[in-house]
Design an enzyme around this catalytic site. Sequence first.
Site, PDB file in Angstrom:
ATOM      1  N   LYS A  74     -10.062  31.845 -26.297  1.00 41.79           N
ATOM      2  CA  LYS A  74     -11.195  30.989 -25.939  1.00 41.79           C
ATOM      3  C   LYS A  74     -12.347  31.290 -26.878  1.00 41.79           C
ATOM      4  O   LYS A  74     -12.244  32.162 -27.737  1.00 41.79           O
ATOM      5  CB  LYS A  74     -11.588  31.147 -24.471  1.00 41.79           C
ATOM      6  CG  LYS A  74     -12.184  32.471 -24.082  1.00 41.79           C
ATOM      7  CD  LYS A  74     -12.464  32.459 -22.579  1.00 41.79           C
ATOM      8  CE  LYS A  74     -13.687  33.294 -22.253  1.00 41.79           C
ATOM      9  NZ  LYS A  74     -14.073  33.200 -20.856  1.00 41.79           N
ATOM     10  N   HIS A 133       0.533  46.095 -50.437  1.00 42.34           N
ATOM     11  CA  HIS A 133       1.800  46.642 -50.935  1.00 42.34           C
ATOM     12  C   HIS A 133       2.811  45.518 -51.138  1.00 42.34           C
ATOM     13  O   HIS A 133       3.098  44.762 -50.212  1.00 42.34           O
ATOM     14  CB  HIS A 133       2.381  47.667 -49.946  1.00 42.34           C
ATOM     15  CG  HIS A 133       1.461  48.804 -49.675  1.00 42.34           C
ATOM     16  ND1 HIS A 133       1.284  49.835 -50.574  1.00 42.34           N
ATOM     17  CD2 HIS A 133       0.650  49.070 -48.626  1.00 42.34           C
ATOM     18  CE1 HIS A 133       0.409  50.690 -50.075  1.00 42.34           C
ATOM     19  NE2 HIS A 133       0.003  50.245 -48.894  1.00 42.34           N
TER      20      HIS A 133
END
Length: 194
Positions: A190, A122
């Site tokens: 991680k 949009h």
Amino acid sequence: MKKIIKTAFFTLFACLMLPIVALFYLLALGGNKDELLASFSQGLSLIPGKIGCYLRSAFYRFTLTHCAPNALVGFNTLLSQTDCTIEQGVYVGPQGNIGSCRIGANTLLGSGVHVMSGKGQHNFERNDVPIKDQGGRLTKVDVGSNCWVGNGALIMADIGDGSVIAAGSVVVDAIPANAIAVGNPAKVIKFRGE
């Protein structure tokens, strides 16, 4: 023997869906395939249980860019774009919304996961034009193979193979392979195997 039985089972459900698929393509002659897919998807999403999963997968085999016979799409999950690829062994949990994307083999999407067609669906730059009339740009999002996306996550960017996205995370930038990402916006905390 087990593989033969599974193949026969998937073939049976594909045959059961052929009249619905034929109706889809007949109606598509006079309309927008994506809008039509969304309508059919809404109806098919309401069929409960494993039977519903198998029927939806059979329908999507014929109407998406690609859908593996053994992919499972959960109850009340809507697909809105025909430009969607669902690979082998994919599980899409209930109450999700899937746009233009590729979901890699053996990836799991939890309940309520939304895979949007990128970040630019949009436009909203102009104040003098309603947002709904400003258009947008669909981008095919790539969710890698062997990923796990937790419940309620929102995906607007690519996710590398082997990654884990925590429940409720919002992915707005690409996530590398084997990463564990959390938060809004999702950040890598991680890597798997560390």
